[in-house]
Scaffold this motif. Structure first.
Motif, short mmCIF file in Angstrom:
data_model
loop_
_atom_site.label_atom_id
_atom_site.label_comp_id
_atom_site.label_asym_id
_atom_site.label_seq_id
_atom_site.Cartn_x
_atom_site.Cartn_y
_atom_site.Cartn_z
N LYS A 224 0.83 -1.21 0.00
CA LYS A 224 0.00 0.00 0.00
C LYS A 224 0.87 1.25 0.00
CE LYS A 224 -2.44 -0.93 3.64
NZ LYS A 224 -3.45 -0.81 4.71
N ARG A 225 1.93 1.22 0.75
CA ARG A 225 2.82 2.39 0.79
C ARG A 225 3.46 2.60 -0.58
NH1 ARG A 225 5.10 5.58 4.69
NH2 ARG A 225 3.85 4.48 6.23
N MET A 226 3.85 1.52 -1.23
CA MET A 226 4.43 1.62 -2.56
C MET A 226 3.41 2.18 -3.56
SD MET A 226 5.90 -1.40 -4.98
CE MET A 226 4.21 -1.92 -5.29
N ALA A 227 2.15 1.73 -3.40
CA ALA A 227 1.09 2.19 -4.30
C ALA A 227 0.54 3.56 -3.90
CB ALA A 227 -0.05 1.18 -4.31
N ARG A 228 1.00 4.07 -2.73
CA ARG A 228 0.58 5.37 -2.23
C ARG A 228 -0.92 5.45 -1.98
NH1 ARG A 228 4.36 9.53 -5.88
NH2 ARG A 228 6.37 8.63 -5.24
N VAL A 229 -1.44 4.41 -1.32
CA VAL A 229 -2.84 4.40 -0.91
C VAL A 229 -2.91 4.09 0.58
CG1 VAL A 229 -3.69 3.72 -3.19
CG2 VAL A 229 -3.12 1.95 -1.51
N LYS A 230 -3.94 4.60 1.24
CA LYS A 230 -4.10 4.37 2.67
C LYS A 230 -4.67 2.98 2.94
CE LYS A 230 -6.24 6.32 6.84
NZ LYS A 230 -6.93 5.06 7.26
N ASP A 231 -5.67 2.60 2.16
CA ASP A 231 -6.32 1.30 2.29
C ASP A 231 -6.42 0.65 0.92
OD1 ASP A 231 -6.88 1.45 5.13
OD2 ASP A 231 -8.45 2.91 4.62
N SER A 232 -6.56 -0.68 0.92
CA SER A 232 -6.70 -1.38 -0.36
C SER A 232 -8.07 -1.15 -0.97
CB SER A 232 -6.46 -2.88 -0.15
OG SER A 232 -7.49 -3.45 0.65
N GLY A 233 -9.04 -0.76 -0.16
CA GLY A 233 -10.40 -0.51 -0.62
C GLY A 233 -11.22 0.12 0.47
N THR A 234 -12.53 0.22 0.24
CA THR A 234 -13.43 0.86 1.19
C THR A 234 -14.63 -0.02 1.53
OG1 THR A 234 -14.61 1.97 -0.61
CG2 THR A 234 -12.78 3.16 0.41
N LEU A 235 -14.57 -1.29 1.17
CA LEU A 235 -15.72 -2.17 1.31
C LEU A 235 -16.07 -2.46 2.76
CD1 LEU A 235 -17.79 -3.93 -0.21
CD2 LEU A 235 -16.14 -5.81 -0.10
N LEU A 236 -15.07 -2.58 3.63
CA LEU A 236 -15.30 -2.99 5.02
C LEU A 236 -15.14 -1.81 5.96
CD1 LEU A 236 -13.25 -6.32 4.91
CD2 LEU A 236 -15.70 -6.00 4.47
N PRO A 237 -16.21 -1.28 6.53
CA PRO A 237 -16.12 -0.13 7.44
C PRO A 237 -15.19 -0.40 8.62
CG PRO A 237 -18.41 -0.57 6.84
CD PRO A 237 -17.60 -1.72 6.33
N GLY A 238 -14.27 0.51 8.84
CA GLY A 238 -13.33 0.37 9.94
C GLY A 238 -12.11 -0.46 9.63
N HIS A 239 -12.13 -1.15 8.50
CA HIS A 239 -11.02 -2.02 8.13
C HIS A 239 -10.40 -1.67 6.79
CE1 HIS A 239 -11.54 -5.10 11.34
NE2 HIS A 239 -12.81 -4.70 11.28
N GLY A 240 -11.14 -0.99 5.94
CA GLY A 240 -10.64 -0.67 4.60
C GLY A 240 -11.16 -1.67 3.59
#
Length: 267
Positions: A224-240
């Motif tokens: 994720k850091r390499m891809a410069r994103v905070k989470d892999s997705g937004t599907l799971l509230p509180g988990h990403g």
């Protein structure tokens, strides 16, 4: 008092726990359907993080969906060959038509998403597959929960600040110890005649797999850091995203299924 983000994380985690345990308990098609769904979502998140083209996303989706469908009629070994061969061919195609970066992350992503799915489904189909699958999942869940609350409570030196600033050595140690205790307790409950050797053996296995779980989460954080994103997705509230939630399970499912295959314990 829990803050709102932690409450959301706990509620989502409990819902996922109940869903996962129900599917594991039923086995068969319900478990296959849940694993297949998670696998395809993981691929979608991976492809988005790595900025793969639409063509590669669709071809990868077709390969993984085909492999999941094949598991209902073919052996795990045959599906492994299909996954590895398909991932390699798609990677070669991407290298020749797109670029090396796309080829690398396409092949790696297909294996990252497909291997643990095949491993878990193979383990669940074993004669003692219910106990073996619950053991693997319980190790990951315990390592994650104990690490989270242990790190929050104790704090201290960071485990890998350049990769995952929130993880601490104290949390990681709590996770490993917690997984050892749970694995030992499950062995004692399931194999009451083996209170000595079996309990210690399973506790050691639990600790080793918990270390892999921590490393899997660090790998996912690094991606994720390499891809410069905070989470892999937004599907799971509180988990990403699903990759966020299953990062620790990926290496444990692969290593655990290999362990059961080599030892024949659950067979």
């Amino acid at each position: 008092m829990f803050d709102r983000s932690l409450q959301l994380r706990v509620i989502t985690g409990l819902v996922l726990l109940v869903l996962a345990l129900a599917a594991v308990w039923w086995g068969g098609m319900p478990f296959l359907a849940l694993v297949a769904l998670a696998t395809l979502i993981m691929w979608a998140e991976w492809a988005a993080m790595m900025q793969l083209g639409l063509g590669l996303r669709r071809v990868g989706l077709v390969l993984l969906a085909t492999c999941m469908a094949l598991l209902a009629v073919a052996s795990a070994g045959e599906v492994l060959v299909a996954l590895a061969g398909g991932a390699g061919l798609i990677g070669l195609f991407a290298r020749g038509t797109v670029n090396r970066r796309a080829a690398l992350w396409t092949t790696a992503g297909l294996l990252y998403c497909g291997l643990p799915a095949i491993g878990l489904l193979w383990v669940r189909a074993l004669p003692e597959g219910l106990a073996a699958t619950v053991l693997l999942m319980a190790i990951v869940w315990t390592a994650d929960i104990a690490a989270f609350f242990g790190g929050k409570t104790i704090g201290g030196r960071k485990l890998a600040p350049s990769i995952s600033p929130n993880k601490t050595w104290a949390g990681a140690i709590c996770g490993v110890v917690g997984a050892m205790l749970v694995a030992g307790a499950l062995a004692t409950a399931y194999l009451p005649s083996g209170l000595g050797r079996w309990t210690l053996t399973m506790a050691s296995v639990g600790g080793a797999l918990a270390v892999l779980s921590v490393l899997g989460e660090l790998l996912e954080s690094g991606l994720k850091r390499m891809a410069r994103v905070k989470d892999s997705g937004t599907l799971l509230p509180g988990h990403g995203g699903v990759v966020d939630r299953l990062g620790g399970l990926v290496p444990v499912a692969v290593a655990g299924s290999a362990l059961f295959a080599l030892t024949g314990w659950a067979g």
